[in-house]
Scaffold this motif. Structure first.
Motif, short mmCIF file in Angstrom:
data_model
loop_
_atom_site.label_atom_id
_atom_site.label_comp_id
_atom_site.label_asym_id
_atom_site.label_seq_id
_atom_site.Cartn_x
_atom_site.Cartn_y
_atom_site.Cartn_z
N GLY A 10 -108.02 -4.09 -4.03
CA GLY A 10 -108.02 -4.88 -3.10
C GLY A 10 -107.61 -6.24 -3.68
O GLY A 10 -107.07 -6.50 -5.09
N LEU A 11 -108.16 -6.94 -3.11
CA LEU A 11 -107.71 -8.89 -3.74
C LEU A 11 -108.83 -9.10 -4.20
O LEU A 11 -110.20 -9.24 -3.82
N VAL A 12 -108.39 -10.43 -5.38
CA VAL A 12 -109.18 -10.67 -5.78
C VAL A 12 -108.95 -11.98 -7.06
O VAL A 12 -107.64 -11.78 -7.10
N GLN A 13 -109.66 -12.78 -7.60
CA GLN A 13 -109.69 -13.89 -7.30
C GLN A 13 -108.76 -13.73 -8.68
O GLN A 13 -109.93 -12.80 -9.59
N PRO A 14 -108.42 -15.19 -9.95
CA PRO A 14 -107.87 -15.23 -10.36
C PRO A 14 -109.47 -14.79 -11.64
O PRO A 14 -110.02 -15.37 -11.35
N GLY A 15 -109.50 -13.92 -12.63
CA GLY A 15 -110.50 -14.23 -13.48
C GLY A 15 -111.19 -13.16 -12.68
O GLY A 15 -112.65 -12.21 -14.14
N GLY A 16 -111.31 -12.50 -11.86
CA GLY A 16 -111.97 -11.43 -11.43
C GLY A 16 -112.22 -9.93 -12.08
O GLY A 16 -111.42 -9.83 -12.96
N SER A 17 -112.98 -9.15 -11.60
CA SER A 17 -112.81 -7.81 -12.03
C SER A 17 -112.84 -6.34 -10.67
O SER A 17 -113.25 -6.81 -9.48
N LEU A 18 -112.14 -5.25 -11.32
CA LEU A 18 -112.00 -4.66 -10.50
C LEU A 18 -112.31 -3.53 -11.09
O LEU A 18 -112.01 -2.77 -11.98
N ARG A 19 -112.96 -2.32 -10.76
CA ARG A 19 -112.64 -0.80 -11.49
C ARG A 19 -112.39 -0.04 -10.02
O ARG A 19 -112.54 0.48 -9.30
N LEU A 20 -111.10 0.44 -10.46
CA LEU A 20 -110.43 1.75 -10.02
C LEU A 20 -110.87 3.25 -10.36
O LEU A 20 -110.76 3.43 -11.49
N SER A 62 -100.80 -5.80 -22.96
CA SER A 62 -100.80 -6.35 -21.95
C SER A 62 -102.20 -6.50 -21.73
O SER A 62 -102.55 -7.16 -20.52
N VAL A 63 -103.09 -5.58 -21.37
CA VAL A 63 -104.10 -5.52 -20.61
C VAL A 63 -105.51 -5.12 -21.73
O VAL A 63 -106.64 -4.43 -21.68
N LYS A 64 -105.05 -4.86 -23.24
CA LYS A 64 -105.57 -4.69 -24.03
C LYS A 64 -107.12 -5.70 -24.32
O LYS A 64 -106.61 -6.95 -24.66
N GLY A 65 -108.21 -5.65 -24.79
CA GLY A 65 -109.38 -5.93 -24.37
C GLY A 65 -109.64 -6.48 -22.95
O GLY A 65 -110.57 -7.07 -22.87
N SER A 84 -111.36 -9.92 -16.42
CA SER A 84 -109.90 -10.90 -16.49
C SER A 84 -108.63 -10.78 -15.90
O SER A 84 -107.79 -11.30 -16.57
N LEU A 85 -109.00 -10.25 -14.69
CA LEU A 85 -107.32 -10.25 -14.47
C LEU A 85 -106.68 -11.38 -13.04
O LEU A 85 -107.28 -12.82 -13.77
N LYS A 86 -105.18 -11.53 -14.12
CA LYS A 86 -104.56 -12.36 -14.14
C LYS A 86 -103.53 -11.90 -12.68
O LYS A 86 -103.18 -10.66 -12.00
N PRO A 87 -103.08 -13.02 -12.24
CA PRO A 87 -101.65 -12.66 -11.09
C PRO A 87 -100.85 -11.62 -11.53
O PRO A 87 -100.64 -10.53 -10.42
N SER A 111 -104.37 -6.21 -5.92
CA SER A 111 -104.00 -8.00 -5.25
C SER A 111 -104.43 -9.54 -6.04
O SER A 111 -106.12 -9.21 -5.68
N VAL A 112 -104.23 -9.77 -7.16
CA VAL A 112 -104.93 -11.13 -7.49
C VAL A 112 -104.05 -12.25 -7.14
O VAL A 112 -103.19 -12.60 -7.49
N SER A 113 -105.44 -13.32 -6.20
CA SER A 113 -104.50 -14.53 -6.08
C SER A 113 -105.59 -15.00 -5.26
O SER A 113 -106.81 -14.43 -5.09
N SER A 114 -105.21 -16.52 -5.87
CA SER A 114 -106.00 -17.39 -5.41
C SER A 114 -106.17 -18.07 -3.96
O SER A 114 -106.97 -18.38 -3.57
#
Length: 114
Positions: A10-20, A62-65, A84-87, A111-114
């Protein structure tokens, strides 16, 4: 025949979280090594994380941590928790299963976007 169905994108703002989630249809799920890969527009598909049949995990630098891969053998499902998702995490995320043969899901858009 194995089928993999991803969900949770889905669409999430930077810094947000998702679980796939990736639902596995077929037999002997516990024997499969499972993985998450991603492909951004104009780029090659790349590894995000893998988990073996004995729960050994591996992550892209790029995703460690920030990401955690896990599996639930009772539910035939593998998960990717992303924090801590990034664009630059924007991509289609694919699930993959390997046990003598390799199978791929259809992907889920993140999608990671503000």
């Amino acid at each position: 025949q194995v089928q993999l169905v991803e969900s949770g994108g889905g669409l999430v703002q930077p810094g947000g979280s998702l679980r796939l989630s990736c639902a596995f249809s077929g037999s002997m799920f516990s024997r499969y090594a499972m993985g998450w890969y991603r492909q951004a527009p104009g780029k090659q598909r790349e590894l995000v994380a893998t988990i073996s049949s004995i729960d050994s995990t591996n992550y892209a630098d790029s995703v460690k941590g920030r990401c955690t891969i896990s599996r639930d053998n009772a539910k035939n499902t593998v998960y990717l928790q992303m924090n801590s998702l990034k664009p630059e995490d924007t991509a289609v995320y694919y699930c993959n299963a390997i046990y003598f043969r390799t199978y791929w899901g259809q992907g889920t858009q993140v999608s990671v976007s503000s």
